[in-house]
Write a protein that holds these residues in place. Structure first.
Motif: not given
Length: 493
Positions: A39-42, A57-62, A283-286, A409-411
């Motif tokens: 749900v966080v990804n969405i 900022g979104l990268q760091w959220t994940l 990477g895909v799901f981000f 690392l991918a994100v």
């Protein structure tokens, strides 16, 4: 307090009320962590808008969550064996609830990232204990059935996650995806305290590798910061610390990651494949859910529904793929699966402004899901079959940590490599171009994974892999399921 495994017959049967409560607690616990990831990804696009966050900022959220989860998940499992599995499981659940509340109350992206880092630490305590509690607390004759229920219901949680997450974001806002964890965590704690017996490893290691855990966390943190912010000095520091971690493990008499495991060519190959493939998945799901919402104009609910076929295919096919891997060995499915998934990503390149779901989105989603379904269970089976039975638990924990580290690392790296920095979040054309570049990089990672399997895995790991977690649909996109210690799974077939 139970300090050793009671003999068969003294533990509750699955048909008893106590047995059903134990399974309920562990299913709810694993589902909390699984739902949170989905749900966080969405919710990311709405988080970015509300908190005025850029792509970093979104990268760091994940990445804040994945960083501490990957760094401490092995330590969390060891603490459970040493201090009490129920105790650490409950601590992790309480910590997860507190961190989730902080996430939901965050007033800027910095506070959210800090709370996500704490949430990852709690997740490292919560996640390893779920399956281990079943194996320690259910009568041996019923453990196989209990694990099957845990696995199946976990798969259902993964399937409804995108739908639930999308609906929550649309109806109640992005903060609700974190507040959702609170009642679930309360239920887990109450059931665990009341109905789950305590258990420990009767012969735990004399020491815990606290230094190794700290160094790997600092190393991954510095490397992640360097990749996200293009800070070469931090990236170099991170690499130096990770090299230091390897040296510590080689010299330690109680290593977090036992170097002897990598003496197995198949274990080494399986983890290299895991690193490449799960980096692509991260990477895909981000980026896919961002592409659907920011470029294709999908609502959060529609974007969540769009990805459900992936989980449904894994629910339907993972057990069959696991049995196929048992018959022919892991080489073929671990080679074919990544290639099929790569074809799915090539089809996803058609997702653009006003993309048709049936013509532009669904074909790529289905082919990608088929590739994952072919790959994941045999990959886990290869890991478990490549080491002695007594080391299956730590081997699966290492493999899970490798998967989460590669996603981290991918994100961190993909957006920068694809040009998705700064203002890309608000520029549809720039984001669409970056998405296509990133998907091509992920295609390369998947093909690399398939090539590694084809060249490094020469023969089946053994004639029969136990039909346990590795052949159940609970094996998901966030990371392979962590097996409990083999001393607890004796008799599970």
């Amino acid at each position: 307090m139970v300090t050793a495994q009671p003999p068969t017959g003294t533990l509750p049967r699955l048909s008893s009320a106590s047995g059903r409560w134990i399974v309920a607690a562990t299913v709810l616990g694993s589902s909390v962590a699984m739902l949170d990831g989905t749900v966080v990804n969405i919710a990311l696009p709405r988080i970015g808008e509300a908190l005025d966050a850029d792509v970093a900022g979104l990268q760091w959220t994940l990445s804040g969550y994945t960083l501490t989860l990957a760094s401490f998940i092995l330590l969390g499992g060891a603490l459970g064996d040493r201090l009490g599995r129920r105790k650490v499981f409950v601590w992790g659940t309480i910590g997860f609830a507190i961190a989730s509340m902080l996430c939901g109350l965050a007033w800027n992206i910095e506070v959210l990232v800090a709370a996500r880092i704490l949430q990852g630490i709690a997740g490292a305590l919560l996640t390893p204990g779920s399956l281990a509690l079943i194996s320690a607390s259910i009568d041996r004759e019923d453990r196989g059935a209990a694990i099957g229920i845990w696995s199946g219901l976990g798969g259902v949680a993964g399937a409804i996650g995108p739908l639930l997450g999308g609906a929550l974001v649309e109806v109640a806002g992005w903060r609700s995806v974190f507040f959702l964890n609170l009642p679930l965590c309360v239920a887990v704690v109450l059931v665990a305290i009341r109905h789950v017996p305590e258990s420990k490893d009767p012969n735990p290691p004399g020491k815990l590798d606290m230094l190794g855990a700290l160094v790997v966390a600092l190393g991954l943190g510095a490397l992640t910061y360097g990749l996200i912010d293009a800070a070469i000095a931090y990236s170099a520091l991170g690499l130096v610390l990770l090299i230091g971690f390897v040296v510590i493990e080689l010299r330690s008499d109680h290593p977090l990651v036992p170097p002897r495991l990598f003496a197995s060519r198949i274990f080494l190959a399986a983890n290299l494949v895991t690193f490449a493939v799960y980096a692509a998945l991260g990477g895909v799901f981000f980026l896919l859910l961002l592409q659907l919402q920011l470029v294709a104009g999908y609502t959060p609910l529609a974007s969540g529904v769009a990805t459900i076929p992936i989980t449904l295919l894994m629910l339907a096919l993972s057990a069959r793929a696991g049995r196929w891997g048992q018959r022919v060995g892991p080489r073929m499915p671990m080679t074919i699966g990544p290639v099929v998934a790569a074809v799915g990503l090539l089809l996803m390149l058609r997702i653009d402004t006003d993309a048709s779901y049936w013509l532009d989105v669904l074909p790529g989603i289905v082919v990608f899901g088929l590739g994952l379904s072919i790959l994941v269970a045999p990959l886990t089976g290869a890991v478990l079959g490549s080491v002695p039975t007594a080391e299956a638990g730590i081997a699966s924990g290492v493999n899970n940590a490798v998967a989460r580290t590669s996603q981290l690392l991918a994100v961190a790296a993909l957006p920068g490599l694809a040009g998705l920095t700064g203002s890309a979040f608000g520029d549809t054309d720039q984001f669409a171009h970056g998405f296509r570049v990133a998907m091509m990089i992920c295609v390369g990672l998947l093909l690399l994974g398939g090539a590694l399997a084809a060249t490094m895995i020469k023969k089946p790991t053994r004639e029969e892999v136990p039909d346990c977690v590795d052949c159940k649909p609970h094996c998901g996109i966030n990371g392979p399921a962590i097996q409990p210690r083999s001393t607890l799974t004796e008799g599970v077939r």
